[in-house]
Design an enzyme around this catalytic site. Structure first.
Site: not given
Ligand SMILES: *Cc1c(COP(=O)(O)O)cnc(C)c1O
Length: 326
Positions: A73, A69-71
């Protein structure tokens, strides 16, 4: 160094009544959650430099990595779409995989996704090298962005943000003696601290860690700081003592929530109309609240909290925790 100019800047600084009413403290919030590009928060300031560098090197493929859930990325994928570049996101799987939040938007904007198990993720550097080679062999020119965009080049975005704050202080007629920001991979904190020293100011810069214990967090920040001098034509030195990290609010660990934290975010949303996120800003605002409540930060008269974004972190799991399954 030149950069893209896509963020909506300067971001507003607003007063937070919550703290005045409850704790009689003067706290302001800088709305870096409103920098734009699909609520890319703090990441867009770093990517303005990194993606410009990729363009200058004629790269057509952005590779980066992070949690599922990387912001960061997702922000990379959105900006890649805007500039007709490809993006490859190498993501670490954790828990039950659901196409929601950031992962959904990754797909929506056309990012290629390589999902790794936690075990595979330990070989990240060699996996990145392999994927880079494959892309090069198929005629692409890939550009690798480190996790969180946190290297010396990306962190320049927050040196700029620091100077932006100085200009806003003049306009508003306020001096912030303390800046509080959420710390993850260290780039945002490093940029602010660098600006503080370069401008010969003496603000207290506090990083609320949501990822690593203090020692590791400091190591990561020092690493970024050392990488920055080359871009500023400077030779600033920092000692560990200057790096002010609070690691008491990591809670159950990165990305994991406790009901008390989520309830705090609900209360804050209802009183301020400002939405924090469970992974980053919610924990650090919760941390700031408890620090002040416990009588810490006594010398801080005017505190500026930087809201770094992260709204897509409200995944099903967090919502269910707060309201039960719907
Ligand atoms: C990435 C992120 C941070 C942490 O920034 P770093 O530069 O990695 O320390 C804080 N808040 C949000 C919402 C983020 O996405």
């Amino acid at each position: 160094m030149d950069k893209l100019m896509i963020a909506n800047l300067p971001t507003n600084i607003e007063k937070v009544d919550f703290f005045r009413q409850e704790l009689h403290k003067s706290v302001f919030i800088k709305r870096d959650d409103q920098t734009g590009m699909a609520t890319s928060g703090n990441k867009i300031r770093k990517l303005e430099y990194l993606i410009k560098d990729a363009q200058n090197k004629n790269c057509d493929y952005l590779i980066t990595n992070g949690g599922v859930q990387s912001n960061h990325a997702r922000a990379t994928a959105v900006i890649a779409a805007k500039y007709k570049m490809n993006s490859l996101l190498i993501l670490k799987e954790s828990g039950k995989l659901k196409t929601e939040g950031n992962l959904f938007f990754d797909k929506l904007v056309g990012a290629k996704i390589k999902m790794l198990s936690e075990q595979q993720y330990q070989n990240l550097p060699s996996i990145i090298e392999e994927l880079k080679e494959e892309l090069t062999e198929s005629g692409h020119n890939p550009y690798v962005i480190p996790m969180g965009g946190s290297d010396g080049l990306g962190a320049l975005g927050y040196v700029d943000a620091y100077y932006e704050i100085l200009r806003q202080e003049e306009q508003l007629g306020i001096e912030f003696d303390t800046i509080v920001v959420t710390d993850g991979s260290g780039g945002t904190y490093a940029g602010l601290l660098y600006g503080n020293k370069e401008a010969n100011k003496n603000k207290t810069i506090i990083g609320m860690s949501v990822l690593n214990q203090r020692e590791q967090a400091v190591r990561d920040i020092v690493h970024v700081l050392e990488d920055m001098n080359q871009y500023r034509d400077n030779d600033l030195r920092f000692s560990d003592k200057e790096i002010n990290i609070i690691d008491r609010y990591i809670g159950l660990g990165y990305g994991k929530s406790q009901l008390d934290e989520l309830k705090f975010m609900e209360k804050f949303a209802r009183e301020e109309g400002i939405i924090l996120d469970p992974v980053y800003t919610g924990k650090s605002m919760y941390g700031l609240y408890h620090e002040l409540k416990n009588g810490n930060l006594q010398e801080s008269q005017n505190i500026l909290f930087i809201h770094t974004g992260g709204m897509f972190g409200w995944t099903d799991e967090k919502i269910n925790m707060l309201y039960g399954s719907i």
